[in-house]
Write a protein that holds these residues in place. Structure first.
Motif, mmCIF file in Angstrom:
data_model
loop_
_atom_site.group_PDB
_atom_site.id
_atom_site.type_symbol
_atom_site.label_atom_id
_atom_site.label_comp_id
_atom_site.label_asym_id
_atom_site.label_seq_id
_atom_site.Cartn_x
_atom_site.Cartn_y
_atom_site.Cartn_z
ATOM 1 N N GLU A 1 0.901 -1.103 0.191
ATOM 2 C CA GLU A 1 -0.045 -0.100 0.032
ATOM 3 C C GLU A 1 1.054 1.293 -0.051
ATOM 4 O OE1 GLU A 1 -2.352 0.433 3.671
ATOM 5 O OE2 GLU A 1 -0.538 -0.545 4.850
ATOM 6 N N GLY A 2 0.366 2.207 -0.670
ATOM 7 C CA GLY A 2 1.046 3.484 -0.544
ATOM 8 C C GLY A 2 1.812 3.925 -1.529
ATOM 9 N N LEU A 3 1.909 3.132 -2.735
ATOM 10 C CA LEU A 3 2.635 3.255 -3.760
ATOM 11 C C LEU A 3 2.157 4.543 -4.353
ATOM 12 C CD1 LEU A 3 3.184 -0.208 -5.453
ATOM 13 C CD2 LEU A 3 4.650 1.200 -4.301
ATOM 14 N N PRO A 4 3.138 5.427 -4.963
ATOM 15 C CA PRO A 4 2.628 6.655 -5.818
ATOM 16 C C PRO A 4 1.931 6.237 -6.923
ATOM 17 C CG PRO A 4 5.242 6.120 -5.772
ATOM 18 C CD PRO A 4 4.431 5.258 -4.737
ATOM 19 N N ALA A 5 1.073 7.335 -7.611
ATOM 20 C CA ALA A 5 0.521 7.105 -8.783
ATOM 21 C C ALA A 5 1.591 6.978 -9.950
ATOM 22 C CB ALA A 5 -0.442 8.290 -8.767
ATOM 23 N N SER B 1 3.242 4.116 -10.564
ATOM 24 C CA SER B 1 4.101 3.124 -10.263
ATOM 25 C C SER B 1 3.487 1.875 -11.250
ATOM 26 C CB SER B 1 4.193 2.604 -8.787
ATOM 27 O OG SER B 1 4.507 3.555 -7.972
#
Length: 247
Positions: free
Chosen positions: A222-226, A228
């Motif tokens: 979770e939390g991957l930047p847009a 990716s």
């Protein structure tokens, strides 16, 4: 058969003692004396070899009965007609009309007739001695084809029962065998079956691209930047021999 005549005179006297003879045979083929008759009992029996239903299916005999123990001078006579029908035996195997047959079929099709195999058989039509059974004896180890018989025409219908793949095999060379539903009659010294080759050409069709694996499982935190990159999907086109681009 046995023919019987009746004489009203005393059977213990010459007036009532009958004798039989064959006056004529039609047709006189393959010889004029294919049959004889027991002059006392009226039993008709075969004498000469050569009865062949395919050549002469029926004989007509004129039979004469004469009293006075058959005396041609004093005896009284009468005639009758006998009809002898020759029944069929399986003395002719099926024979292919040609040594090689040809057919074609699109890949991935099933229950499609590829080629019609034709045979000739001189035995009586629509009997077990005439009906033909077809078998593939070589060229189809994975059993992609079968050959049911058309009961009306006696043709062998080569049919695709399992899909074939153009990319794996572009053609098949089948060896097929034909024989009757029943064995040949005893004493018939001719080959029991006939064989032929069947060339089947497989036609290419445009097949859909395929993903592998499908479905594809991805694990991500979770939390991957847009923006990716998560994974890359790759599809393969089965049509290796067509110049096509996948989008």
């Amino acid at each position: 058969m046995t023919v019987t005549a009746v004489d009203k005179d005393d059977p213990k006297m010459a007036n009532g003692m009958l004798r039989y003879k064959i006056l004529s045979q039609n047709p006189q083929s393959p010889s004029y004396n294919m049959f004889t008759i027991n002059n006392r009992t009226g039993d008709i029996i075969t004498v000469a070899a050569g009865l062949d239903r395919e050549k002469v299916p029926q004989y007509t005999l004129i039979i004469q009965a004469t009293d006075m123990e058959g005396n041609p001078t004093y005896g009284l006579s009468n005639t009758a007609t006998t009809v002898i029908r020759i029944t069929d035996v399986n003395d002719n195997p099926p024979e292919f009309t040609t040594d090689a047959f040809f057919g074609e079929v699109h890949e991935n099709r099933v229950n499609v007739i590829v080629a019609n195999l034709t045979v000739t058989d001189k035995d009586q039509p629509h009997t077990p001695a005439w009906s033909t059974v077809y078998r593939i004896i070589a060229g189809d180890p994975t059993e992609h084809f079968s050959i049911p018989t058309d009961p009306t025409t006696n043709e062998g219908l080569i049919t695709v029962v399992k899909p074939v793949d153009f990319e794996l095999t572009r053609s098949y060379m089948l060896t097929v065998e034909a024989e009757n539903e029943i064995p040949l009659a005893r004493g018939i010294h001719i080959p029991r079956q006939s064989t032929a080759t069947v060339s089947v050409r497989i036609l290419d069709i445009n097949e859909s691209p395929e993903f592998s694996p499908n479905p594809k499982t991805i694990k991500l935190e979770e939390g991957l930047p847009a923006g990716s990159l998560l994974t890359t999907f790759t599809a393969q086109d089965p049509d290796r021999f067509m110049r096509q681009t996948i989008r």
